[in-house]
Design a protein around this motif. Structure first.
Motif, PDB file in Angstrom:
ATOM      1  N   ILE A   1      53.149   7.611  41.845  1.00 14.08           N
ATOM      2  CA  ILE A   1      53.061   8.732  42.783  1.00 14.08           C
ATOM      3  C   ILE A   1      51.760   9.484  42.537  1.00 14.08           C
ATOM      4  O   ILE A   1      51.035   9.837  43.455  1.00 14.08           O
ATOM      5  CB  ILE A   1      54.278   9.655  42.582  1.00 14.08           C
ATOM      6  CG1 ILE A   1      55.550   8.926  43.006  1.00 14.08           C
ATOM      7  CG2 ILE A   1      54.109  10.942  43.344  1.00 14.08           C
ATOM      8  CD1 ILE A   1      56.810   9.733  42.824  1.00 14.08           C
ATOM      9  N   TYR A   2      51.473   9.728  41.257  1.00 12.03           N
ATOM     10  CA  TYR A   2      50.228  10.385  40.844  1.00 12.03           C
ATOM     11  C   TYR A   2      49.708   9.643  39.611  1.00 12.03           C
ATOM     12  O   TYR A   2      50.478   8.921  38.957  1.00 12.03           O
ATOM     13  CB  TYR A   2      50.470  11.880  40.546  1.00 12.03           C
ATOM     14  CG  TYR A   2      51.607  12.133  39.588  1.00 12.03           C
ATOM     15  CD1 TYR A   2      51.437  12.005  38.215  1.00 12.03           C
ATOM     16  CD2 TYR A   2      52.869  12.474  40.057  1.00 12.03           C
ATOM     17  CE1 TYR A   2      52.474  12.213  37.337  1.00 12.03           C
ATOM     18  CE2 TYR A   2      53.928  12.682  39.192  1.00 12.03           C
ATOM     19  CZ  TYR A   2      53.721  12.554  37.822  1.00 12.03           C
ATOM     20  OH  TYR A   2      54.766  12.753  36.960  1.00 12.03           O
TER      21      TYR A   2
ATOM     22  N   GLU B   1      59.094  20.564  49.288  1.00  9.28           N
ATOM     23  CA  GLU B   1      57.661  20.346  48.994  1.00  9.28           C
ATOM     24  C   GLU B   1      56.805  21.592  49.203  1.00  9.28           C
ATOM     25  O   GLU B   1      56.027  21.950  48.348  1.00  9.28           O
ATOM     26  CB  GLU B   1      57.063  19.162  49.782  1.00  9.28           C
ATOM     27  CG  GLU B   1      57.889  17.874  49.742  1.00  9.28           C
ATOM     28  CD  GLU B   1      57.994  17.209  48.365  1.00  9.28           C
ATOM     29  OE1 GLU B   1      57.488  17.754  47.383  1.00  9.28           O
ATOM     30  OE2 GLU B   1      58.626  16.132  48.292  1.00  9.28           O
TER      31      GLU B   1
ATOM     32  N   LYS C   1      63.248  17.477  47.875  1.00  4.97           N
ATOM     33  CA  LYS C   1      62.353  18.626  47.732  1.00  4.97           C
ATOM     34  C   LYS C   1      61.840  19.061  49.099  1.00  4.97           C
ATOM     35  O   LYS C   1      61.535  18.221  49.942  1.00  4.97           O
ATOM     36  CB  LYS C   1      61.177  18.259  46.833  1.00  4.97           C
ATOM     37  CG  LYS C   1      61.610  17.926  45.410  1.00  4.97           C
ATOM     38  CD  LYS C   1      60.429  18.123  44.494  1.00  4.97           C
ATOM     39  CE  LYS C   1      60.609  17.388  43.198  1.00  4.97           C
ATOM     40  NZ  LYS C   1      59.412  17.545  42.364  1.00  4.97           N
TER      41      LYS C   1
ATOM     42  N   TYR D   1      49.785  13.468  49.749  1.00  6.06           N
ATOM     43  CA  TYR D   1      49.624  13.633  48.291  1.00  6.06           C
ATOM     44  C   TYR D   1      50.162  12.452  47.489  1.00  6.06           C
ATOM     45  O   TYR D   1      49.896  12.329  46.307  1.00  6.06           O
ATOM     46  CB  TYR D   1      50.360  14.911  47.834  1.00  6.06           C
ATOM     47  CG  TYR D   1      51.740  15.072  48.448  1.00  6.06           C
ATOM     48  CD1 TYR D   1      52.835  14.380  47.950  1.00  6.06           C
ATOM     49  CD2 TYR D   1      51.928  15.889  49.563  1.00  6.06           C
ATOM     50  CE1 TYR D   1      54.083  14.487  48.537  1.00  6.06           C
ATOM     51  CE2 TYR D   1      53.171  16.007  50.150  1.00  6.06           C
ATOM     52  CZ  TYR D   1      54.242  15.311  49.643  1.00  6.06           C
ATOM     53  OH  TYR D   1      55.468  15.415  50.237  1.00  6.06           O
ATOM     54  N   CYS D   2      50.952  11.582  48.116  1.00  6.84           N
ATOM     55  CA  CYS D   2      51.781  10.654  47.343  1.00  6.84           C
ATOM     56  C   CYS D   2      51.216   9.230  47.333  1.00  6.84           C
ATOM     57  O   CYS D   2      50.916   8.656  48.385  1.00  6.84           O
ATOM     58  CB  CYS D   2      53.193  10.655  47.916  1.00  6.84           C
ATOM     59  SG  CYS D   2      54.310   9.566  47.021  1.00  6.84           S
TER      60      CYS D   2
ATOM     61  N   PRO E   1      53.571  20.492  39.053  1.00  6.73           N
ATOM     62  CA  PRO E   1      52.207  20.629  39.571  1.00  6.73           C
ATOM     63  C   PRO E   1      51.847  19.475  40.500  1.00  6.73           C
ATOM     64  O   PRO E   1      52.300  18.338  40.307  1.00  6.73           O
ATOM     65  CB  PRO E   1      51.349  20.548  38.295  1.00  6.73           C
ATOM     66  CG  PRO E   1      52.157  19.685  37.366  1.00  6.73           C
ATOM     67  CD  PRO E   1      53.600  20.024  37.655  1.00  6.73           C
ATOM     68  N   PHE E   2      51.040  19.766  41.487  1.00  5.37           N
ATOM     69  CA  PHE E   2      50.425  18.713  42.301  1.00  5.37           C
ATOM     70  C   PHE E   2      49.321  18.059  41.465  1.00  5.37           C
ATOM     71  O   PHE E   2      48.530  18.743  40.823  1.00  5.37           O
ATOM     72  CB  PHE E   2      49.836  19.323  43.583  1.00  5.37           C
ATOM     73  CG  PHE E   2      48.773  18.454  44.201  1.00  5.37           C
ATOM     74  CD1 PHE E   2      49.102  17.249  44.798  1.00  5.37           C
ATOM     75  CD2 PHE E   2      47.434  18.840  44.162  1.00  5.37           C
ATOM     76  CE1 PHE E   2      48.116  16.437  45.342  1.00  5.37           C
ATOM     77  CE2 PHE E   2      46.445  18.042  44.715  1.00  5.37           C
ATOM     78  CZ  PHE E   2      46.790  16.829  45.300  1.00  5.37           C
ATOM     79  N   ILE E   3      49.306  16.729  41.457  1.00  8.90           N
ATOM     80  CA  ILE E   3      48.282  15.977  40.714  1.00  8.90           C
ATOM     81  C   ILE E   3      47.594  15.033  41.701  1.00  8.90           C
ATOM     82  O   ILE E   3      48.257  14.166  42.277  1.00  8.90           O
ATOM     83  CB  ILE E   3      48.918  15.162  39.562  1.00  8.90           C
ATOM     84  CG1 ILE E   3      49.745  16.076  38.646  1.00  8.90           C
ATOM     85  CG2 ILE E   3      47.841  14.418  38.774  1.00  8.90           C
ATOM     86  CD1 ILE E   3      50.565  15.329  37.593  1.00  8.90           C
TER      87      ILE E   3
ATOM     88  N   MET F   1      55.882  21.510  45.097  1.00  7.90           N
ATOM     89  CA  MET F   1      54.736  21.257  44.225  1.00  7.90           C
ATOM     90  C   MET F   1      53.894  22.522  44.125  1.00  7.90           C
ATOM     91  O   MET F   1      53.827  23.311  45.066  1.00  7.90           O
ATOM     92  CB  MET F   1      53.898  20.113  44.793  1.00  7.90           C
ATOM     93  CG  MET F   1      54.490  18.767  44.485  1.00  7.90           C
ATOM     94  SD  MET F   1      53.572  17.458  45.296  1.00  7.90           S
ATOM     95  CE  MET F   1      54.195  17.621  46.944  1.00  7.90           C
TER      96      MET F   1
HETATM   97  N1  5AD Z   1      51.536  15.118  42.402  1.00  8.21           N
HETATM   98  C1  5AD Z   1      52.676  15.657  41.944  1.00  8.21           C
HETATM   99  N2  5AD Z   1      53.882  15.414  42.481  1.00  8.21           N
HETATM  100  C2  5AD Z   1      53.934  14.573  43.518  1.00  8.21           C
HETATM  101  N3  5AD Z   1      54.960  14.150  44.259  1.00  8.21           N
HETATM  102  C3  5AD Z   1      54.506  13.303  45.184  1.00  8.21           C
HETATM  103  N4  5AD Z   1      53.172  13.178  45.071  1.00  8.21           N
HETATM  104  C4  5AD Z   1      52.796  13.957  44.044  1.00  8.21           C
HETATM  105  C5  5AD Z   1      51.552  14.258  43.437  1.00  8.21           C
HETATM  106  N5  5AD Z   1      50.416  13.717  43.869  1.00  8.21           N
HETATM  107  C6  5AD Z   1      56.317  14.615  44.050  1.00  8.21           C
HETATM  108  C7  5AD Z   1      56.903  15.187  45.326  1.00  8.21           C
HETATM  109  C8  5AD Z   1      57.994  14.217  45.677  1.00  8.21           C
HETATM  110  C9  5AD Z   1      58.319  13.578  44.358  1.00  8.21           C
HETATM  111  C10 5AD Z   1      58.903  12.221  44.483  1.00  8.21           C
HETATM  112  O1  5AD Z   1      57.111  13.530  43.675  1.00  8.21           O
HETATM  113  O2  5AD Z   1      57.451  16.465  45.066  1.00  8.21           O
HETATM  114  O3  5AD Z   1      59.123  14.836  46.225  1.00  8.21           O
END
Ligand code: 5AD
Ligand code: FES
Length: 354
Positions: A308-309, A164, A162, A71-72, A232-234, A202
């Motif tokens: 990261i996002y 996660e 986290k 995701y990162c 939220p996951f992005i 997330m």
């Molecule tokens: N969307 C949202 N949060 C993210 N993180 C990493 N990738 C994403 C993403 N795509 C968050 C994770 C990580 C923190 C550094 O950022 O929870 O622990």
């Protein structure tokens, strides 16, 4: 007779504990009970944590990362991302400039970057404590017990790692090069060493369900964390999850609200990620149980590279601007900016100054 959502919310507000099925029921609620959940969390936040909002200034000091989390955007295989590292003097100067803005905590965050050895980090931590007297939170990933021990001795107060997702199968798909058991062991080590421990997850990861989110919440409660980062996951276009859907604002707020009901004394940030997908996201979180904001104090020239996002807020703003903006948000909600270090009010930490 089955309990109504109202019964569940009332009991959580009174007893601060729920079973997994009840948590999952709250996570699945829609319509009018959602606001009741947020209101209950807001009452618990006010009763246990007051109206103070704690500011934590984040310094994103290196975007090098050895991992490949799906995701990162900092993942190592993302070869298109320009990389940077800040040196100790630069980091101390950034933290020093944040103190007159009212910051009493700095969060040192980076990818997993072995360039910052045990000794280098210890030097940095000791300088931040000795020269500035700020509380120091580390967020640099999985390291050995010995490294965590050394940094605690150097003066680090808190550690954010986290989990996660508490779903081991989902964890394995998202982290091809990591083990859930390692994550858990690191968190146990941090706890054993006396850090104020932060973890979190997330919301909206592909494959996640209300039941696995209930596991996340019960995991955080079981670990009895001092802080829980819930955002939220992005989807990031430069990652394997580029086509996945974004996490939902309302679900994120529900998880924050339930975290407040289950853990009345936990510090809960209104996350930047939530502010990035909804321009009122942080305000909504602060009204649904959150009591912390973590503004970015990284200099502008690096912010874009800590991607990261996508579409992260504040990329063109400087630390003074963000401080003013956050101050305005907090005031507009009739809340106050805390002036102490904002240590955990929980018993083992309540002796700490400020
Ligand atoms: N969307 C949202 N949060 C993210 N993180 C990493 N990738 C994403 C993403 N795509 C968050 C994770 C990580 C923190 C550094 O950022 O929870 O622990
Ligand atoms: Fe570095 Fe995820 S790829 S934290």
């Amino acid at each position: 007779m089955s309990q109504t959502l109202e019964d569940i919310i009332a009991r959580a507000e009174r007893e601060h504990r729920l079973g997994k099925a009840e948590v999952a029921a709250l996570l699945s609620c829609e319509g009018e009970p959602v606001q009741r959940l947020f209101d209950a969390a807001d009452r618990v936040r006010r009763a246990f944590m007051g109206d103070d909002v704690h500011l934590r200034g984040i310094i994103e000091f290196s975007n090098y990362c050895e991992r490949a989390c799906h995701y990162c955007g900092l993942r190592r295989p993302n070869a298109g991302l320009p990389r940077y590292r800040l040196d100790v003097d630069e980091i101390v100067a950034i933290a020093g400039a944040a103190v007159p803005l009212g910051y009493r905590t700095v969060v040192l965050q980076s990818g997993e970057d072995a360039y910052y050895t045990q000794d280098l980090m210890a030097t940095l931590i000791a300088r931040l404590k000795g020269e500035l007297g700020v509380a120091v939170t580390l967020s640099v990933g999985e390291r050995s017990f010995e490294e965590y021990r050394c940094w605690k001795e150097a003066g680090a107060d808190r550690y954010l790692l986290k989990h996660e997702t508490a779903d081991p199968r989902l964890y394995a798909t998202l982290h091809p090069d990591m083990k859930y058991s390692d994550r858990r062991r690191c968190l146990d080590h941090l706890r054993e060493l006396g850090y104020q421990v932060g973890s979190g997850c997330m919301i909206g990861l592909p494959g996640q369900t209300a039941v696995t989110l209930a596991d996340d919440l019960l995991f955080l409660k079981e670990l009895d964390v001092e802080m829980a980062g819930i955002g939220p996951f992005i989807p990031n276009p430069n990652t394997p999850l580029s086509k996945a859907e974004c996490g939902a604002v309302e679900m994120t707020l529900k998880v924050i609200a339930i975290a407040r009901l289950l853990m009345p004394q936990v510090h809960l940030p209104a996350t930047t990620a939530l502010g990035s997908i909804d321009c009122k996201g942080r305000q909504k979180a602060l009204n649904a149980g959150a009591n912390v904001v973590m503004p970015n104090i990284t200099p502008n020239k690096y912010r874009r590279m800590y991607e990261i996002y996508p579409n992260k807020i504040c990329l063109d703003d400087d630390p003074a601007h963000c401080r003013n903006c956050i101050g305005g948000i907090i005031q507009s909600l009739d809340r106050t900016v805390a002036d102490g270090a904002g240590h955990s009010p929980k018993i083992p930490f309540s002796h700490l100054a400020g």
